[in-house]
Structure formats: C-alpha cells, structure tokens
Motif scaffolding. Structure first.
Motif, PDB file in Angstrom:
ATOM      1  N   LEU A 119       0.838  -1.210   0.000  1.00 57.80           N
ATOM      2  CA  LEU A 119       0.000   0.000   0.000  1.00 57.80           C
ATOM      3  C   LEU A 119       0.868   1.254   0.000  1.00 57.80           C
ATOM      4  O   LEU A 119       0.680   2.164  -0.805  1.00 57.80           O
ATOM      5  N   VAL A 120       1.829   1.263   0.894  1.00 58.77           N
ATOM      6  CA  VAL A 120       2.733   2.410   0.980  1.00 58.77           C
ATOM      7  C   VAL A 120       3.607   2.484  -0.273  1.00 58.77           C
ATOM      8  O   VAL A 120       3.748   3.538  -0.890  1.00 58.77           O
ATOM      9  N   PHE A 121       4.158   1.338  -0.663  1.00 56.13           N
ATOM     10  CA  PHE A 121       5.021   1.300  -1.838  1.00 56.13           C
ATOM     11  C   PHE A 121       4.259   1.717  -3.096  1.00 56.13           C
ATOM     12  O   PHE A 121       4.763   2.506  -3.908  1.00 56.13           O
ATOM     13  N   ALA A 122       3.030   1.200  -3.287  1.00 59.63           N
ATOM     14  CA  ALA A 122       2.238   1.531  -4.484  1.00 59.63           C
ATOM     15  C   ALA A 122       1.943   3.022  -4.549  1.00 59.63           C
ATOM     16  O   ALA A 122       2.050   3.644  -5.615  1.00 59.63           O
ATOM     17  N   TYR A 123       1.585   3.595  -3.426  1.00 60.41           N
ATOM     18  CA  TYR A 123       1.285   5.031  -3.401  1.00 60.41           C
ATOM     19  C   TYR A 123       2.519   5.837  -3.814  1.00 60.41           C
ATOM     20  O   TYR A 123       2.454   6.692  -4.696  1.00 60.41           O
ATOM     21  N   LEU A 124       3.648   5.545  -3.170  1.00 61.88           N
ATOM     22  CA  LEU A 124       4.875   6.295  -3.448  1.00 61.88           C
ATOM     23  C   LEU A 124       5.388   6.041  -4.866  1.00 61.88           C
ATOM     24  O   LEU A 124       5.816   6.970  -5.555  1.00 61.88           O
ATOM     25  N   TYR A 125       5.335   4.778  -5.302  1.00 57.96           N
ATOM     26  CA  TYR A 125       5.808   4.450  -6.649  1.00 57.96           C
ATOM     27  C   TYR A 125       4.955   5.153  -7.709  1.00 57.96           C
ATOM     28  O   TYR A 125       5.480   5.757  -8.641  1.00 57.96           O
ATOM     29  N   ASN A 126       3.631   5.071  -7.581  1.00 54.72           N
ATOM     30  CA  ASN A 126       2.747   5.693  -8.578  1.00 54.72           C
ATOM     31  C   ASN A 126       2.866   7.212  -8.575  1.00 54.72           C
ATOM     32  O   ASN A 126       2.806   7.845  -9.632  1.00 54.72           O
ATOM     33  N   LEU A 127       3.036   7.791  -7.421  1.00 53.10           N
ATOM     34  CA  LEU A 127       3.236   9.234  -7.339  1.00 53.10           C
ATOM     35  C   LEU A 127       4.525   9.624  -8.071  1.00 53.10           C
ATOM     36  O   LEU A 127       4.531  10.541  -8.894  1.00 53.10           O
ATOM     37  N   ALA A 128       5.599   8.895  -7.790  1.00 60.88           N
ATOM     38  CA  ALA A 128       6.874   9.175  -8.451  1.00 60.88           C
ATOM     39  C   ALA A 128       6.783   8.906  -9.952  1.00 60.88           C
ATOM     40  O   ALA A 128       7.268   9.700 -10.768  1.00 60.88           O
ATOM     41  N   TYR A 129       6.144   7.815 -10.343  1.00 60.16           N
ATOM     42  CA  TYR A 129       6.028   7.460 -11.756  1.00 60.16           C
ATOM     43  C   TYR A 129       5.265   8.545 -12.521  1.00 60.16           C
ATOM     44  O   TYR A 129       5.662   8.945 -13.612  1.00 60.16           O
ATOM     45  N   ASP A 130       4.171   9.026 -11.945  1.00 61.39           N
ATOM     46  CA  ASP A 130       3.381  10.069 -12.612  1.00 61.39           C
ATOM     47  C   ASP A 130       4.153  11.381 -12.736  1.00 61.39           C
ATOM     48  O   ASP A 130       3.910  12.157 -13.651  1.00 61.39           O
ATOM     49  N   ARG A 131       5.072  11.628 -11.827  1.00 64.56           N
ATOM     50  CA  ARG A 131       5.890  12.838 -11.931  1.00 64.56           C
ATOM     51  C   ARG A 131       6.993  12.681 -12.970  1.00 64.56           C
ATOM     52  O   ARG A 131       7.305  13.607 -13.705  1.00 64.56           O
ATOM     53  N   VAL A 132       7.579  11.484 -13.047  1.00 68.45           N
ATOM     54  CA  VAL A 132       8.644  11.231 -14.013  1.00 68.45           C
ATOM     55  C   VAL A 132       8.067  11.047 -15.425  1.00 68.45           C
ATOM     56  O   VAL A 132       8.626  11.528 -16.403  1.00 68.45           O
ATOM     57  N   PHE A 133       6.918  10.364 -15.526  1.00 66.39           N
ATOM     58  CA  PHE A 133       6.251  10.104 -16.804  1.00 66.39           C
ATOM     59  C   PHE A 133       4.816  10.618 -16.727  1.00 66.39           C
ATOM     60  O   PHE A 133       3.879   9.837 -16.560  1.00 66.39           O
ATOM     61  N   PRO A 134       4.595  11.934 -16.838  1.00 66.32           N
ATOM     62  CA  PRO A 134       3.254  12.492 -16.666  1.00 66.32           C
ATOM     63  C   PRO A 134       2.278  12.060 -17.754  1.00 66.32           C
ATOM     64  O   PRO A 134       2.662  11.781 -18.889  1.00 66.32           O
ATOM     65  N   VAL A 135       0.996  12.003 -17.378  1.00 67.82           N
ATOM     66  CA  VAL A 135      -0.078  11.708 -18.319  1.00 67.82           C
ATOM     67  C   VAL A 135      -0.306  12.958 -19.165  1.00 67.82           C
ATOM     68  O   VAL A 135      -0.319  14.070 -18.643  1.00 67.82           O
ATOM     69  N   VAL A 136      -0.489  12.755 -20.456  1.00 58.79           N
ATOM     70  CA  VAL A 136      -0.752  13.864 -21.359  1.00 58.79           C
ATOM     71  C   VAL A 136      -2.225  14.248 -21.242  1.00 58.79           C
ATOM     72  O   VAL A 136      -3.099  13.403 -21.401  1.00 58.79           O
TER      73      VAL A 136
END
Length: 144
Positions: A119-136
């Motif tokens: 839960l903690v890992f998914a939240y942090l990973y997805n937050l970081a992923y969306d910042r590194v690879f933002p949705v258009v």
C-alpha cells in the motif's frame, strides 16, 4: 490515457523494485530462508503484474468515463491502492498458507504485512512514476 508500452514499463518497474524490497525485508522480518521466501515473492510478483496491468487499465478507463480524465487526485490514489491490494489478497492468502505451511490466520497476518508494505510502496511508486512520466492532458479513450 497511458499506452501499452508505458503500462508495461510501469508494471515491470513496480514489480522489480517491490520484489527486491519485499524479499529482503520479508525474509529478514519473518526469519525465513531468502530463497524460499523469494520464490513465493516471485510467484506473487507474476500474479501481481497481470493484475496490475488489467486493474490499472480498468481503473483509468473508469476515471476517464467518470471525469473525462485519467489523472488521479489524492483520493483516487488511495482508492486505487486499496482496491488493488484487496483484490490481490483474495488470491494470495491460500497460496501463502500452502507455500509456508502455516495456518490461514498466520497467512493472513503475513499477507496483511505484505499488503501494508505494498500500500505504501504503491502510493509512493505511482506518485513518483506520474511525476517522471506524466499523463498527457486531453488523451481520449481508445475505441474498442
């Protein structure tokens, strides 16, 4: 919306990083052989990768239909993580009990520990992923 290549990169990165962290932490905390626990973690990783790909696609489609965008707000991220882990829990509980030769209650305690970790890992990973690879913005749902 994210394309297939982006979803694959997301899933593989999530699973590889999670697998390394979980195997080391889990075998240490539970005082289990790293190879035995690691094999279980790899099995869960494969199951989770399949679930991750389809679940994220469905969740993004739901957001896109509901709000017209697949960009997640804070509340969406919490719901996303809880539903993902809840679905995975249903599959993993009996496997843990069988693999580690423990009771369902012991397996539940171990599974809850893994769920809390993810839960903690998914939240942090997805937050970081969306910042590194933002949705258009303005992406449309593909026709099926």
């Amino acid at each position: 919306m994210r394309n297939t290549a982006d979803r694959i990169r997301h899933t593989v990165g999530f699973e590889l990083i999670g697998l390394v962290l979980l195997t080391g932490l889990g075998s240490w905390l539970l005082d289990l052989d790293m190879q035995h626990f690691g094999a279980l973690a790899v099995l869960f990783s494969l199951l989770a990768m399949l679930w991750n790909y389809y679940y994220n696609r469905l969740f993004d489609q739901w957001l896109l239909r509901r709000r017209g965008t697949s960009i997640k707000r804070q509340r969406d991220r919490v719901v996303h993580a809880l539903l993902f882990e809840g679905g995975l829990l249903l599959v993993t509980l009996p496997v843990i009990a069988w693999w580690l030769q423990v009771s369902l209650w012991q397996a539940l305690a171990m599974d809850v520990g893994m769920v809390l970790f993810y839960l903690v890992f998914a939240y942090l990973y997805n937050l970081a992923y969306d910042r590194v690879f933002p949705v258009v913005e303005g992406a449309v749902l593909p026709q099926s």
